[in-house]
Design a protein around this motif. Structure first.
Motif, PDB file in Angstrom:
ATOM      1  N   SER A  16       0.812  -1.213   0.000  1.00 29.12           N
ATOM      2  CA  SER A  16       0.000   0.000   0.000  1.00 29.12           C
ATOM      3  C   SER A  16       0.849   1.269   0.000  1.00 29.12           C
ATOM      4  O   SER A  16       0.311   2.377   0.029  1.00 29.12           O
ATOM      5  N   SER A  17       2.173   1.119  -0.041  1.00 27.96           N
ATOM      6  CA  SER A  17       3.071   2.277   0.022  1.00 27.96           C
ATOM      7  C   SER A  17       2.984   3.104  -1.252  1.00 27.96           C
ATOM      8  O   SER A  17       2.513   2.653  -2.304  1.00 27.96           O
ATOM      9  N   ARG A  18       3.467   4.315  -1.175  1.00 30.14           N
ATOM     10  CA  ARG A  18       3.388   5.233  -2.308  1.00 30.14           C
ATOM     11  C   ARG A  18       4.188   4.744  -3.512  1.00 30.14           C
ATOM     12  O   ARG A  18       3.724   4.829  -4.648  1.00 30.14           O
ATOM     13  N   LEU A  19       5.392   4.252  -3.266  1.00 31.25           N
ATOM     14  CA  LEU A  19       6.200   3.791  -4.389  1.00 31.25           C
ATOM     15  C   LEU A  19       5.557   2.594  -5.080  1.00 31.25           C
ATOM     16  O   LEU A  19       5.504   2.523  -6.314  1.00 31.25           O
ATOM     17  N   PHE A  20       5.058   1.638  -4.320  1.00 29.40           N
ATOM     18  CA  PHE A  20       4.455   0.452  -4.897  1.00 29.40           C
ATOM     19  C   PHE A  20       3.215   0.830  -5.699  1.00 29.40           C
ATOM     20  O   PHE A  20       3.014   0.350  -6.825  1.00 29.40           O
ATOM     21  N   GLN A  21       2.393   1.683  -5.125  1.00 27.94           N
ATOM     22  CA  GLN A  21       1.159   2.059  -5.798  1.00 27.94           C
ATOM     23  C   GLN A  21       1.414   2.880  -7.057  1.00 27.94           C
ATOM     24  O   GLN A  21       0.793   2.652  -8.097  1.00 27.94           O
ATOM     25  N   GLU A  22       2.349   3.824  -6.974  1.00 24.10           N
ATOM     26  CA  GLU A  22       2.580   4.717  -8.112  1.00 24.10           C
ATOM     27  C   GLU A  22       3.387   4.042  -9.225  1.00 24.10           C
ATOM     28  O   GLU A  22       3.022   4.133 -10.409  1.00 24.10           O
ATOM     29  N   VAL A  23       4.467   3.374  -8.861  1.00 21.46           N
ATOM     30  CA  VAL A  23       5.375   2.835  -9.873  1.00 21.46           C
ATOM     31  C   VAL A  23       4.888   1.491 -10.414  1.00 21.46           C
ATOM     32  O   VAL A  23       4.936   1.260 -11.630  1.00 21.46           O
ATOM     33  N   ARG A  24       4.396   0.627  -9.556  1.00 20.98           N
ATOM     34  CA  ARG A  24       3.980  -0.701 -10.011  1.00 20.98           C
ATOM     35  C   ARG A  24       2.487  -0.782 -10.341  1.00 20.98           C
ATOM     36  O   ARG A  24       2.109  -1.155 -11.460  1.00 20.98           O
ATOM     37  N   GLU A  25       1.641  -0.431  -9.386  1.00 19.24           N
ATOM     38  CA  GLU A  25       0.213  -0.652  -9.573  1.00 19.24           C
ATOM     39  C   GLU A  25      -0.396   0.267 -10.635  1.00 19.24           C
ATOM     40  O   GLU A  25      -1.139  -0.185 -11.497  1.00 19.24           O
ATOM     41  N   LYS A  26      -0.099   1.551 -10.575  1.00 21.34           N
ATOM     42  CA  LYS A  26      -0.718   2.506 -11.499  1.00 21.34           C
ATOM     43  C   LYS A  26      -0.060   2.492 -12.873  1.00 21.34           C
ATOM     44  O   LYS A  26      -0.734   2.608 -13.903  1.00 21.34           O
ATOM     45  N   ARG A  27       1.266   2.350 -12.914  1.00 23.02           N
ATOM     46  CA  ARG A  27       1.987   2.519 -14.174  1.00 23.02           C
ATOM     47  C   ARG A  27       2.609   1.241 -14.717  1.00 23.02           C
ATOM     48  O   ARG A  27       3.031   1.208 -15.878  1.00 23.02           O
ATOM     49  N   GLY A  28       2.717   0.201 -13.883  1.00 23.53           N
ATOM     50  CA  GLY A  28       3.274  -1.057 -14.345  1.00 23.53           C
ATOM     51  C   GLY A  28       4.718  -0.972 -14.800  1.00 23.53           C
ATOM     52  O   GLY A  28       5.133  -1.692 -15.709  1.00 23.53           O
ATOM     53  N   LEU A  29       5.505  -0.137 -14.152  1.00 23.54           N
ATOM     54  CA  LEU A  29       6.878   0.112 -14.597  1.00 23.54           C
ATOM     55  C   LEU A  29       7.915  -0.759 -13.901  1.00 23.54           C
ATOM     56  O   LEU A  29       9.079  -0.764 -14.306  1.00 23.54           O
ATOM     57  N   ALA A  30       7.537  -1.458 -12.849  1.00 22.63           N
ATOM     58  CA  ALA A  30       8.507  -2.270 -12.109  1.00 22.63           C
ATOM     59  C   ALA A  30       7.786  -3.402 -11.405  1.00 22.63           C
ATOM     60  O   ALA A  30       6.609  -3.280 -11.039  1.00 22.63           O
ATOM     61  N   TYR A  31       8.497  -4.500 -11.235  1.00 20.95           N
ATOM     62  CA  TYR A  31       7.977  -5.594 -10.416  1.00 20.95           C
ATOM     63  C   TYR A  31       8.367  -5.373  -8.960  1.00 20.95           C
ATOM     64  O   TYR A  31       7.565  -5.522  -8.046  1.00 20.95           O
ATOM     65  N   SER A  32       9.625  -5.010  -8.738  1.00 17.74           N
ATOM     66  CA  SER A  32      10.126  -4.780  -7.382  1.00 17.74           C
ATOM     67  C   SER A  32      10.450  -3.308  -7.205  1.00 17.74           C
ATOM     68  O   SER A  32      11.251  -2.743  -7.955  1.00 17.74           O
ATOM     69  N   VAL A  33       9.827  -2.670  -6.218  1.00 14.33           N
ATOM     70  CA  VAL A  33      10.100  -1.274  -5.903  1.00 14.33           C
ATOM     71  C   VAL A  33       9.845  -1.071  -4.412  1.00 14.33           C
ATOM     72  O   VAL A  33       8.821  -1.501  -3.886  1.00 14.33           O
ATOM     73  N   TYR A  34      10.793  -0.460  -3.723  1.00 17.41           N
ATOM     74  CA  TYR A  34      10.657  -0.295  -2.280  1.00 17.41           C
ATOM     75  C   TYR A  34      11.646   0.759  -1.788  1.00 17.41           C
ATOM     76  O   TYR A  34      12.515   1.226  -2.528  1.00 17.41           O
ATOM     77  N   SER A  35      11.518   1.114  -0.509  1.00 19.65           N
ATOM     78  CA  SER A  35      12.484   2.001   0.145  1.00 19.65           C
ATOM     79  C   SER A  35      13.107   1.262   1.318  1.00 19.65           C
ATOM     80  O   SER A  35      12.576   0.258   1.796  1.00 19.65           O
ATOM     81  N   PHE A  36      14.244   1.749   1.793  1.00 22.00           N
ATOM     82  CA  PHE A  36      14.964   1.079   2.874  1.00 22.00           C
ATOM     83  C   PHE A  36      15.839   2.094   3.589  1.00 22.00           C
ATOM     84  O   PHE A  36      16.063   3.207   3.102  1.00 22.00           O
ATOM     85  N   ASN A  37      16.336   1.721   4.758  1.00 20.06           N
ATOM     86  CA  ASN A  37      17.294   2.581   5.463  1.00 20.06           C
ATOM     87  C   ASN A  37      18.254   1.716   6.266  1.00 20.06           C
ATOM     88  O   ASN A  37      17.930   0.594   6.641  1.00 20.06           O
ATOM     89  N   ALA A  38      19.437   2.233   6.511  1.00 19.01           N
ATOM     90  CA  ALA A  38      20.446   1.582   7.348  1.00 19.01           C
ATOM     91  C   ALA A  38      20.970   2.617   8.328  1.00 19.01           C
ATOM     92  O   ALA A  38      21.209   3.770   7.948  1.00 19.01           O
ATOM     93  N   ASN A  39      21.139   2.216   9.584  1.00 17.21           N
ATOM     94  CA  ASN A  39      21.555   3.137  10.636  1.00 17.21           C
ATOM     95  C   ASN A  39      22.784   2.602  11.351  1.00 17.21           C
ATOM     96  O   ASN A  39      22.805   1.440  11.767  1.00 17.21           O
ATOM     97  N   TYR A  40      23.790   3.445  11.515  1.00 14.55           N
ATOM     98  CA  TYR A  40      25.025   3.078  12.202  1.00 14.55           C
ATOM     99  C   TYR A  40      25.313   4.111  13.294  1.00 14.55           C
ATOM    100  O   TYR A  40      24.565   5.068  13.478  1.00 14.55           O
ATOM    101  N   SER A  41      26.413   3.918  14.008  1.00 19.05           N
ATOM    102  CA  SER A  41      26.695   4.762  15.169  1.00 19.05           C
ATOM    103  C   SER A  41      26.877   6.225  14.792  1.00 19.05           C
ATOM    104  O   SER A  41      26.480   7.122  15.549  1.00 19.05           O
ATOM    105  N   ASP A  42      27.502   6.506  13.645  1.00 16.25           N
ATOM    106  CA  ASP A  42      27.750   7.896  13.278  1.00 16.25           C
ATOM    107  C   ASP A  42      27.365   8.195  11.834  1.00 16.25           C
ATOM    108  O   ASP A  42      27.821   9.178  11.267  1.00 16.25           O
ATOM    109  N   SER A  43      26.541   7.356  11.243  1.00 13.95           N
ATOM    110  CA  SER A  43      26.087   7.617   9.888  1.00 13.95           C
ATOM    111  C   SER A  43      24.893   6.735   9.577  1.00 13.95           C
ATOM    112  O   SER A  43      24.409   5.987  10.430  1.00 13.95           O
ATOM    113  N   GLY A  44      24.433   6.829   8.359  1.00 16.52           N
ATOM    114  CA  GLY A  44      23.295   6.036   7.926  1.00 16.52           C
ATOM    115  C   GLY A  44      22.852   6.531   6.562  1.00 16.52           C
ATOM    116  O   GLY A  44      23.333   7.556   6.063  1.00 16.52           O
TER     117      GLY A  44
END
Length: 451
Positions: free
Chosen positions: A302-330
């Protein structure tokens, strides 16, 4: 609302034990500091018949010096090759004989050796894992053969264009920061590193004061402490008194000073795109806001990227966001796998969704759904003893505090739509980079999505 602080505490003549959390129903989290500086954290789960046990070392790939890149991951492999008391076959057979499993993982800031067994086999797991960690021999022949195994592993990863895109993304976003280096090293560094280099890395870092032992499941805390202490003494490392090693210091987020576009030319059927910027540190209170932002932007169907890029436009099979967090960066990233001919359009659409979140914010329904997704995932994840064991290790090494389930849920539910929008706006203003892996010319211009 904060979690419960986990002070390092001085070395003592016996275990210094504290009850971190008692949530009722027999579920109790306890923490002890052994005389050698090793720390033991357990979570009793009376309804379980299994136990997950882990040994965490507060050193990762970022801590390697020039000429030793890849040593941490190399060492992870070698510790399964044998000790003064056991061969590689002995280690494998010990867990196979009881239907258990053992594995390890190297990260950028810590390394973990872990096992999952029936509760009655926990003493064996503590014995074998501690023996591996404290009494490895790093035989020269094993070193040479395992070098070839690691080179094959690196080649396998390099054959996966999605892995390549993510790895190179960390490099371009974090710049010269040690966190930008690949965890496993490169074929060049693995061929160059010597057995003595890895042995020096082992002797310097695998001391009791650097170790954190965690266990979750059907267990007795005092029995776990006694077993760990006995195995450390058997290895000749449990008696010298020492204070626990200091936790890794935090700091402000650091990364590349300007955005960068990197194209890795590969003859693939799909283009693999990663677009993003620096994020927040592992101890930043806004990590909860970032989790909600990630859920809303690209965390599910139901996320924005999935709905806009895949569901509405059919431009990708896999689309998502992610994050990584470390002690002094990310970092924060948006990923899509798409047709090379559509790559520029997809990159623009992903950026537009982040910008739209920064400018227009989100409604209460999106906020509720994002928080609900995270809350449900958190609760369901904690039904597994391995997840609880990992939570203890990260609490001790990364966060310096233990966050119980009720506190974690309260923090998530306290996140507001305004906080998510403000964080999105901050991310949009940061230097932005894009990595593309696919059948492109190396001078393909993705500058339109850079900041």
């Amino acid at each position: 609302m904060r979690g419960i602080p986990l002070p390092l505490g001085p070395a003592t003549d016996g275990p210094r034990t504290t009850t971190v959390e008692d949530s009722g129903g027999g579920a109790v989290v306890r923490r002890s500091v052994l005389p050698s500086g090793a720390r033991v954290l357990t979570e009793a789960m009376p309804g379980q018949r299994s136990v997950s046990f882990g040994c965490w070392v507060g050193v990762g790939s970022r801590d390697e010096t020039q000429g030793h890149h890849g040593s941490t991951h190399f060492l992870e492999h070698l510790l399964f090759k044998g000790t003064r008391r056991r061969s590689a076959m002995d280690i494998a057979a010990a867990f196979d004989a009881v239907g258990g499993e053992a594995n390890a993982a190297t990260g950028k800031e810590h390394t973990t050796y872990y096992a999952r067994v029936l509760d009655e086999d926990l003493p064996m797991a503590i014995d074998v894992v501690t023996d591996m960690v404290m009494s490895a021999v790093l035989d020269e022949d094993d070193f040479s053969s395992e070098r070839e195994v690691i080179l094959e592993e690196l080649a396998m990863n390099d054959d996966d264009p999605s892995d390549v895109a993510h790895e190179r993304f960390a490099e371009v976003v974090l710049g010269e920061h040690p966190l930008g280096r690949p965890i496993g090293g490169t074929p060049e560094t693995i061929r160059a590193v010597g057995r003595d280099d890895v042995w020096a890395h082992y002797r310097q870092n695998y001391e009791p004061r650097h170790l954190v032992f965690t266990a979750a499941g059907h267990l007795d805390h005092e029995a776990v402490c006694a077993a760990v202490q006995a195995e450390l003494e058997r290895a000749g490392a449990g008696l010298p008194p020492a204070a626990p090693a200091a936790r890794r210091g935090g700091g402000t987020v650091s990364g590349a000073q300007r955005g960068r576009s990197l194209v890795v030319s590969r003859p693939t059927e799909q283009a693999h795109l990663v677009l993003g910027c620096t994020g927040v540190t592992a101890t930043d209170e806004r990590r909860f806001e970032l989790s909600v932002l990630n859920a809303v932007l690209g965390g599910g169907m139901s996320s924005r990227l999935f709905q806009e890029v895949r569901e509405k436009r059919g431009l990708a099979y896999s689309v998502y966001s992610f994050n990584a967090n470390y002690s002094d960066s990310g970092y924060v990233g948006l990923y899509a796998g798409c047709s090379p001919a559509k790559a520029d359009q997809v990159a623009r659409l992903m950026l537009d969704e982040l910008v739209r979140l920064a400018e227009d914010g989100l409604d209460e329904e999106e906020l509720r759904r994002g928080i609900g997704q995270l809350a449900g995932g958190l609760v369901l994840g904690l039904e597994d003893s391995g997840s609880r064991m990992s939570r203890l290790g990260k609490a001790e090494l990364v966060h310096g505090e233990f966050t119980g389930l009720d506190t974690a849920l309260a923090r998530l539910r306290a996140v507001s739509a305004e906080q998510v929008r403000d964080l999105a706006a901050e991310l949009v203003d940061r230097p932005r980079s894009v990595v593309a892996v696919g059948p492109f010319e190396e001078d393909h211009d993705f500058s339109g999505v850079l900041s």
